[in-house]
Enzyme design. Structure first.
Site, short mmCIF file in Angstrom:
data_model
loop_
_atom_site.label_atom_id
_atom_site.label_comp_id
_atom_site.label_asym_id
_atom_site.label_seq_id
_atom_site.Cartn_x
_atom_site.Cartn_y
_atom_site.Cartn_z
N GLY A 214 0.84 -1.21 0.00
CA GLY A 214 0.00 0.00 0.00
C GLY A 214 0.86 1.24 0.00
O GLY A 214 2.06 1.18 -0.31
N ASN A 215 0.29 2.38 0.33
CA ASN A 215 1.08 3.62 0.44
C ASN A 215 0.42 4.54 1.44
O ASN A 215 -0.58 4.19 2.05
CB ASN A 215 1.23 4.27 -0.94
N HIS A 216 1.02 5.73 1.62
CA HIS A 216 0.62 6.60 2.73
C HIS A 216 -0.58 7.50 2.42
O HIS A 216 -0.90 8.38 3.22
CB HIS A 216 1.79 7.51 3.13
N ALA A 282 -3.80 7.42 -5.03
CA ALA A 282 -2.44 6.89 -5.20
C ALA A 282 -2.60 5.38 -5.41
O ALA A 282 -2.60 4.60 -4.44
CB ALA A 282 -1.60 7.21 -3.98
#
Ligand code: PMT
Length: 405
Positions: A214-216, A282
């Site tokens: 995943g990402n932030h 994102a």
């Protein structure tokens, strides 16, 4: 020069914080601009600023208690709420914000807020740790979701002599925000009759039942855009990755997804009657080729090779079927920002691309602020300073709406 505040009925709510001294100047500016102001102050507020000063400036008795003790006269919060064209609470302490978010009607200011029929704006003021505390941030998110406008506090020296975010915005800026609100109320809504689809947040790509890539991304930028599009009159839907439920603004539809493939499917289902698409998510570019059925045990695996396969590019896929639609993308680059952003603008068939500044503190992922430059397909560009994501959303939509005219 006549002001758009002339003749407007404004309830100015004041709660108990040092910044209450600034409310005197705010009141003076509002009255000078021709507004009729009714001050409602909390019992604690009166410890910081006297009702005599406020009633002298507003020309109206200041209301604080439910009734006047010596005469028994009842002050109707319902009547005040209905009289108002706008309610502004400045300063709003952490406690007042918590009470507003939870409907704790134990003083005249909160009962007036709960009875207010018209728009409400809040200018928070508190110490930096109180502002940053998850409880305050949860309450702020609840108020936003309830349709309340938050005039973000600024950064600087605080009453505690600590430095950080929590200073109430300056009275002149609060008046500007109020004027902007009334102007936008009077103008025809530029996105009325249009449908806007926005992607927001990250996607999670499962490695096994408990782990993912995943990402932030927090979804804050995408939902700030959604709030602004709704305010501009659009039928707004957000296709959101796994982010906080409380981000959803009033009047905005939300479709929850987890993976990039699910996000693409949800976008395709919404695409047909969409006029404007904004890709603020994102999206994970790669997903594990396989997801293990059971949790991978570390004892059994000394080294792990994870085979990844490329995810579909949602913006590029829909860009091929763009037709008359307007499409806006985002770009997140660690180097050659402008060059890469403009390349993506062409490759994905965007009309505009918004480049985040990855190098500035407080910009980009999981913050309440961002700093962006908007590039147009016509080679135009406009840069904005570091601002709240709500303000960034307004700036981006101003560019887009101007381009649609
Ligand atoms: O969510 P926040 O914490 O508020 O943070 C906001 C943000 C930084 C996530 C947001 O402002 C942002 O920049 N989103 C896009 C980030 C990104 O993935 O950029 P990119 O350069 O990798 O992708 C370019 C564009 O293609 C983007 O519009 C992206 O949504 C889209 N894309 C990318 C890959 C993919 N598989 N599908 C896509 O649609």
């Amino acid at each position: 020069m006549s002001s758009c505040l002339s003749g407007k009925h404004i309830v100015l709510g004041i709660s108990g914080g040092i910044a209450a001294y600034k409310s005197v100047y705010l009141l003076r500016l509002l009255v000078k601009a021709g507004a009729e102001v009714q001050v409602v102050i909390t019992p604690n507020g009166k410890e910081f600023i006297t009702p005599v000063t406020l009633s002298s400036l507003s020309g109206n008795p200041v209301i604080s208690e439910f009734f006047t003790a010596n005469t028994g006269e009842w002050h109707s919060h319902v009547d005040i709420g209905q009289w108002a064209d706008l309610m502004v609470i400045a300063p709003a302490t952490a406690s007042t914000i918590a009470k507003m978010a939870n409907g704790v009607a134990d003083n005249m200011l909160i009962t007036t807020y709960l009875s207010a029929k018209e728009h409400v704006m809040v200018a928070p003021a508190m110490d930096l740790d109180m502002w940053a505390h998850p409880a305050t941030q949860r309450n702020i998110a609840t108020l936003r979701a309830d349709g309340v406008d938050i005039i973000e506090p600024g950064s600087g020296e605080l009453a505690s002599h600590l430095c950080g975010k929590g200073r109430m915005e300056e009275p002149e800026k609060i008046v500007e925000a109020i004027e902007e609100y009334f102007r936008s109320e009077e103008a025809p809504l530029p996105l009325a009759g249009k449908k806007v689809m926005i992607t927001a947040g990250p996607t999670y790509e499962a490695i096994d039942p408990v782990r993912f890539i995943g990402n932030h991304s927090s979804g804050k930028m995408g939902f700030a855009l959604a709030r602004e599009c709704r305010r501009l009159g659009a039928d707004t839907v957000v296709v959101a990755g796994p982010v906080n439920k409380s981000l959803t603004p009033e009047g905005v539809r939300r479709v929850d997804v987890v993976t990039a493939r699910e996000m693409l499917a949800a976008c395709e289902a919404e695409f047909e009657d969409t006029d404007i698409c904004i890709f603020a998510a994102a999206v994970a570019d790669y997903a594990p080729a396989e997801c293990a059925e059971r949790k991978i045990k570390r004892e059994n695996v000394e080294e792990m090779d994870l085979r990844l396969v490329r995810n579909p590019d949602i913006a590029a896929t829909l860009g091929k079927r763009k037709g008359e639609r307007t499409m806006i993308g985002f770009a997140l680059e660690s180097d050659h920002g402008q060059e890469n952003a403009c390349r993506k603008l062409k490759a994905k068939n965007f009309d505009w691309i918004v480049l985040n500044s990855l190098s500035d503190e407080g910009a980009c992922f999981n913050t309440d602020t961002n700093k962006v430059t908007v590039f147009g397909a016509d080679s135009s560009s406009v840069s904005f300073p570091l601002e709240s994501k709500d303000k960034v959303a307004k700036d981006i939509m101003n560019v887009i709406v101007a381009g649609l005219l």
